[in-house]
Motif scaffolding. Sequence first.
Motif, PDB file in Angstrom:
ATOM      1  N   LYS A   1       0.857  -1.188   0.000  1.00  0.00           N
ATOM      2  CA  LYS A   1       0.000   0.000   0.000  1.00  0.00           C
ATOM      3  C   LYS A   1       0.890   1.233   0.000  1.00  0.00           C
ATOM      4  O   LYS A   1       1.836   1.310   0.759  1.00  0.00           O
ATOM      5  CB  LYS A   1      -0.906   0.019   1.235  1.00  0.00           C
ATOM      6  N   GLY A   2       0.587   2.168  -0.858  1.00  0.00           N
ATOM      7  CA  GLY A   2       1.387   3.376  -0.967  1.00  0.00           C
ATOM      8  C   GLY A   2       2.447   3.290  -2.049  1.00  0.00           C
ATOM      9  O   GLY A   2       3.198   4.243  -2.254  1.00  0.00           O
ATOM     10  N   LEU A   3       2.518   2.168  -2.763  1.00  0.00           N
ATOM     11  CA  LEU A   3       3.534   2.001  -3.794  1.00  0.00           C
ATOM     12  C   LEU A   3       3.405   3.056  -4.886  1.00  0.00           C
ATOM     13  O   LEU A   3       4.407   3.586  -5.363  1.00  0.00           O
ATOM     14  CB  LEU A   3       3.448   0.601  -4.413  1.00  0.00           C
ATOM     15  N   LEU A   4       2.186   3.388  -5.256  1.00  0.00           N
ATOM     16  CA  LEU A   4       1.983   4.374  -6.312  1.00  0.00           C
ATOM     17  C   LEU A   4       1.945   5.803  -5.787  1.00  0.00           C
ATOM     18  O   LEU A   4       2.373   6.726  -6.469  1.00  0.00           O
ATOM     19  CB  LEU A   4       0.707   4.066  -7.097  1.00  0.00           C
ATOM     20  N   THR A   5       1.455   5.995  -4.571  1.00  0.00           N
ATOM     21  CA  THR A   5       1.344   7.355  -4.034  1.00  0.00           C
ATOM     22  C   THR A   5       2.609   7.817  -3.311  1.00  0.00           C
ATOM     23  O   THR A   5       2.852   9.019  -3.207  1.00  0.00           O
ATOM     24  CB  THR A   5       0.142   7.471  -3.073  1.00  0.00           C
ATOM     25  N   HIS A   6       3.401   6.879  -2.815  1.00  0.00           N
ATOM     26  CA  HIS A   6       4.653   7.200  -2.116  1.00  0.00           C
ATOM     27  C   HIS A   6       5.766   6.297  -2.652  1.00  0.00           C
ATOM     28  O   HIS A   6       6.445   5.600  -1.898  1.00  0.00           O
ATOM     29  CB  HIS A   6       4.486   7.044  -0.607  1.00  0.00           C
ATOM     30  N   THR A   7       5.939   6.352  -3.960  1.00  0.00           N
ATOM     31  CA  THR A   7       6.872   5.466  -4.653  1.00  0.00           C
ATOM     32  C   THR A   7       8.297   5.588  -4.124  1.00  0.00           C
ATOM     33  O   THR A   7       8.968   4.580  -3.883  1.00  0.00           O
ATOM     34  CB  THR A   7       6.842   5.745  -6.170  1.00  0.00           C
ATOM     35  N   ALA A   8       8.773   6.806  -3.927  1.00  0.00           N
ATOM     36  CA  ALA A   8      10.152   6.993  -3.455  1.00  0.00           C
ATOM     37  C   ALA A   8      10.359   6.336  -2.090  1.00  0.00           C
ATOM     38  O   ALA A   8      11.384   5.680  -1.858  1.00  0.00           O
ATOM     39  CB  ALA A   8      10.507   8.481  -3.395  1.00  0.00           C
ATOM     40  N   THR A   9       9.393   6.478  -1.197  1.00  0.00           N
ATOM     41  CA  THR A   9       9.504   5.860   0.130  1.00  0.00           C
ATOM     42  C   THR A   9       9.540   4.339   0.001  1.00  0.00           C
ATOM     43  O   THR A   9      10.362   3.671   0.631  1.00  0.00           O
ATOM     44  CB  THR A   9       8.338   6.296   1.038  1.00  0.00           C
ATOM     45  N   ALA A  10       8.656   3.777  -0.831  1.00  0.00           N
ATOM     46  CA  ALA A  10       8.612   2.322  -1.020  1.00  0.00           C
ATOM     47  C   ALA A  10       9.924   1.810  -1.598  1.00  0.00           C
ATOM     48  O   ALA A  10      10.480   0.810  -1.106  1.00  0.00           O
ATOM     49  CB  ALA A  10       7.436   1.942  -1.912  1.00  0.00           C
ATOM     50  N   LEU A  11      10.445   2.471  -2.622  1.00  0.00           N
ATOM     51  CA  LEU A  11      11.687   2.023  -3.247  1.00  0.00           C
ATOM     52  C   LEU A  11      12.878   2.179  -2.303  1.00  0.00           C
ATOM     53  O   LEU A  11      13.751   1.309  -2.244  1.00  0.00           O
ATOM     54  CB  LEU A  11      11.927   2.782  -4.546  1.00  0.00           C
ATOM     55  N   ARG A  12      12.916   3.258  -1.563  1.00  0.00           N
ATOM     56  CA  ARG A  12      14.023   3.446  -0.607  1.00  0.00           C
ATOM     57  C   ARG A  12      13.969   2.382   0.490  1.00  0.00           C
ATOM     58  O   ARG A  12      15.013   1.899   0.946  1.00  0.00           O
ATOM     59  CB  ARG A  12      13.979   4.845  -0.014  1.00  0.00           C
ATOM     60  N   PHE A  13      12.762   2.012   0.928  1.00  0.00           N
ATOM     61  CA  PHE A  13      12.651   0.963   1.940  1.00  0.00           C
ATOM     62  C   PHE A  13      13.186  -0.349   1.397  1.00  0.00           C
ATOM     63  O   PHE A  13      13.914  -1.078   2.095  1.00  0.00           O
ATOM     64  CB  PHE A  13      11.203   0.813   2.418  1.00  0.00           C
ATOM     65  N   ILE A  14      12.860  -0.689   0.151  1.00  0.00           N
ATOM     66  CA  ILE A  14      13.380  -1.902  -0.463  1.00  0.00           C
ATOM     67  C   ILE A  14      14.916  -1.840  -0.494  1.00  0.00           C
ATOM     68  O   ILE A  14      15.595  -2.825  -0.192  1.00  0.00           O
ATOM     69  CB  ILE A  14      12.798  -2.109  -1.871  1.00  0.00           C
ATOM     70  N   ALA A  15      15.463  -0.684  -0.852  1.00  0.00           N
ATOM     71  CA  ALA A  15      16.923  -0.529  -0.869  1.00  0.00           C
ATOM     72  C   ALA A  15      17.520  -0.761   0.516  1.00  0.00           C
ATOM     73  O   ALA A  15      18.598  -1.354   0.636  1.00  0.00           O
ATOM     74  CB  ALA A  15      17.300   0.858  -1.383  1.00  0.00           C
ATOM     75  N   LEU A  16      16.835  -0.327   1.551  1.00  0.00           N
ATOM     76  CA  LEU A  16      17.359  -0.479   2.915  1.00  0.00           C
ATOM     77  C   LEU A  16      17.310  -1.916   3.401  1.00  0.00           C
ATOM     78  O   LEU A  16      18.178  -2.340   4.164  1.00  0.00           O
ATOM     79  CB  LEU A  16      16.601   0.430   3.878  1.00  0.00           C
ATOM     80  N   VAL A  17      16.293  -2.687   2.995  1.00  0.00           N
ATOM     81  CA  VAL A  17      16.214  -4.086   3.438  1.00  0.00           C
ATOM     82  C   VAL A  17      16.988  -5.019   2.526  1.00  0.00           C
ATOM     83  O   VAL A  17      17.206  -6.175   2.875  1.00  0.00           O
ATOM     84  CB  VAL A  17      14.755  -4.583   3.588  1.00  0.00           C
TER      85      VAL A  17
END
Length: 147
Positions: free
Chosen positions: A127-143
């Motif tokens: 949830k939020g992948l389309l509305t907060h894309t940068a946050t979602a992608l940065r979280f993936i980068a962190l994990v």
Amino acid sequence: MSTQGYPFELSEGDEANGLASILAMLLGQNLEQYPDRIAIARRVRRPVAVYSTDTDTSATIVFGTDGATVHNGIVGRPSVTVMASVDQITDVSQLKMMGAGLLPAGFFTKRGLHVLGEIARHRLVVKGLLTHTATALRFIALVSVVE
């Protein structure tokens, strides 16, 4: 988990649930191993929640400029919420991210295409992948455990 440049603290301390403890440990270890990702963590401005469909537990990570706090459960109104099984979370952690966490290079691999298929079939929900894309992608980068 204390990381010299960017600590991940458990708000509930020893009472933290298993998911919160694992997230804090994974994120802390990744930032110790890849200190350049501290800059990515500092750019995450919105809370991220993770819900484990296997264990029916959740945790919320609230990022700050000097560190992050991992809470039991869903706290506040996270901008991104990942709902996934442990295996799906493991698959996501194997995806390579580039460009300060905004270039999802790992999505163009066999594993990445599998993850995208899980998202398309609503088996892995972000949830939020389309509305907060940068946050979602940065979280993936962190994990991500991939360099």
